[in-house]
Design a protein around this motif. Sequence first.
Motif, mmCIF file in Angstrom:
data_model
loop_
_atom_site.group_PDB
_atom_site.id
_atom_site.type_symbol
_atom_site.label_atom_id
_atom_site.label_comp_id
_atom_site.label_asym_id
_atom_site.label_seq_id
_atom_site.Cartn_x
_atom_site.Cartn_y
_atom_site.Cartn_z
ATOM 1 N N ALA A 10 -2.625 0.902 -10.639
ATOM 2 C CA ALA A 10 -3.194 0.033 -9.601
ATOM 3 C C ALA A 10 -2.138 -0.945 -9.134
ATOM 4 C CB ALA A 10 -4.409 -0.718 -10.132
ATOM 5 N N ASN A 11 -2.346 -1.496 -7.969
ATOM 6 C CA ASN A 11 -1.423 -2.485 -7.427
ATOM 7 C C ASN A 11 -1.236 -3.607 -8.454
ATOM 8 O OD1 ASN A 11 -0.232 -4.663 -5.979
ATOM 9 N ND2 ASN A 11 -1.078 -3.883 -4.060
ATOM 10 N N LEU A 27 -9.668 1.403 2.257
ATOM 11 C CA LEU A 27 -9.569 0.146 1.519
ATOM 12 C C LEU A 27 -10.019 -1.036 2.357
ATOM 13 C CD1 LEU A 27 -6.145 0.527 -0.333
ATOM 14 C CD2 LEU A 27 -8.444 0.801 -1.261
ATOM 15 N N HIS A 50 -7.950 1.860 -6.699
ATOM 16 C CA HIS A 50 -8.000 0.628 -5.917
ATOM 17 C C HIS A 50 -9.149 -0.203 -6.474
ATOM 18 C CE1 HIS A 50 -5.143 2.309 -3.065
ATOM 19 N NE2 HIS A 50 -5.874 3.403 -3.027
ATOM 20 N N VAL A 102 0.834 -1.210 0.000
ATOM 21 C CA VAL A 102 0.000 0.000 0.000
ATOM 22 C C VAL A 102 0.864 1.253 0.000
ATOM 23 C CG1 VAL A 102 -1.711 1.307 1.303
ATOM 24 C CG2 VAL A 102 -1.930 -1.176 1.129
#
Length: 593
Positions: A149-150, A516, A85, A69
């Motif tokens: 995004a991740n 989140l 996210h 994060v």
Amino acid sequence: MVQAVADRVIDLGGLLDDLVSDGLLSQEDANMLGGTPRTREQAAMHPLNYVGSLLLENKTVSGGVLSDVVLCDWFSQRANIAQAHIDPLKVKVTEVTAVMSYAFAKRHNILCIEVTANDIVVATAEPFASGWEDQLEHVARKPVRRVFANPADIARYSIEFYSLSRSVLGASDSSGNSNVNMTTNVEQLLELGGLKDPEANDQHVVSIVDWLLQYAFDQRASDIHIEPRRELSKLRFRIDGVLHQVYELPTPVATAVIARLKILGRMNVAEKRKPQDGRIKTKRDNGVEVELRLSTLPTAFGEKMVLRIFDPEVLLRSFAELGLMGDDLQRWNAMTARPNGIVLVTGPTGSGKTTTLYSSLKLLATPQVNVSTVEDPIEMVEEAFNQTQVHSAIGLDFAAGIRTLMRQDPDIIMVGEIRDSETGQMAIQAALTGHLVLSTLHTNDAPTAITRLMDLGLPGYLIKSTILGVMAQRLVRTLCPHCKAVSSIDKDDWYSLIKPWKAPLPETVFRPVGCLECRNTGYLGRQGIYEIMPLSTSIKTLIGEQCDLMALRKQSMKEGMRSLRLSGAQKIAAGVTTLDEVLRVAPPIDIDH
């Protein structure tokens, strides 16, 4: 800020240099990390996720670590690109998977997450590579809005979204025969297979059902609703007491999914005109067995199915986790510690009555006592109890079950619900012959349970001699501990909530924010609020042929019973929940005091 350069892929060396340059990572840690050989699994990870998995010290925050994060927040700012996210509950899978092929998305490490009237939103793990953008805009005939995004989320949801989309399309085109040759053994454990490569050939309906159950477990759903409509059927999850729409299936596919679930639940697939019940046992990813209760109902557009999920980690919880503490816990323990009598738990469907009873029985079920239950259906199989399921078709109802249990040398009997006069009379008979009976009723509050029993035809003198106490309960959503913020509360609202009591206005209350962890709802999990009414001698004197409910309620309050709203007010003052939540679930008090 670093300027985006087309088709430059993030590499570990450059990432470490940028972390050192910005002061997040020490040069020593960077040198050590750069010189350490990686395993095959680590080498396959995106550099951001690899560094995040090591949880190295964050030099800019005392005691902080460089988690996924933190690294994604830092990187999106450094690359000057908005961060998204991915919330799977908010993604319209059918729309986003139609924008590009799985092979294209995988090759460029991207995933479409939203289609609007004006553009398409594409999440990328490589913000400095944009060679794919012109090609996608040409095909989609819409401008692309890129977000970061991740990378781990993009990899995971790409497989999930495209696997589901392909299975739905395959099921729509197939004859639906792939779902008929399933085992009907009641002890069969349903093995949920992992999601496969979206290009692989698999049984489409089986894959959809596997995805549906795994997805529900991941999202902490308590119920799954499959609701048929004329063309598209809705899939909805109940999470923390609130329904969320998660997908739309073509109605023929939804019918095939329901048929597959009916077979697994040992239900009659051919019978669609009358309601049916069934159950499935399966496992979560962590190996914990989960029970699912199935219920079908004929509707205008076909069968509707609801699956209630009974996770043992949720059903068998400590009283502290349930929110039952302090004086309320002492009263409850005092009632359930008695050797004989009836203890009732009341509340509407979904208010946590079963969880309370199972958690209590688990504590009471020592090797020295025989705990037996009669349920409709058995909601969670527990080895510490002797459980019997009602089967009305063969004459095994609640009353017959209790009658038989009394010949089985029981110490504690749990009756799923007192629905009629015969069941109530048998419960009273069991209590009079020296057994502790726990059961449920559907009433709004604790005092009303007494009048409800009288409405069923049970005489007042038997109610007085057997009922030990009544507990009414509701579930309120609890504030997310990761994001809740200090707030104020209106004085008039507070005193309206706690009326007729005079509890002081709390100095500090909290409000939901959203992050989140809680999917931007501001709430994470649920706890109970309770109204406990032990039947004292003075209360018993008020129970007669013409029982005055108002007098019963007033006397209970004089003896310390706190209403559901007052119990909720205590949780508001403790920072557990909010005024709106308590008002949403707790009924108002009709009393002059």
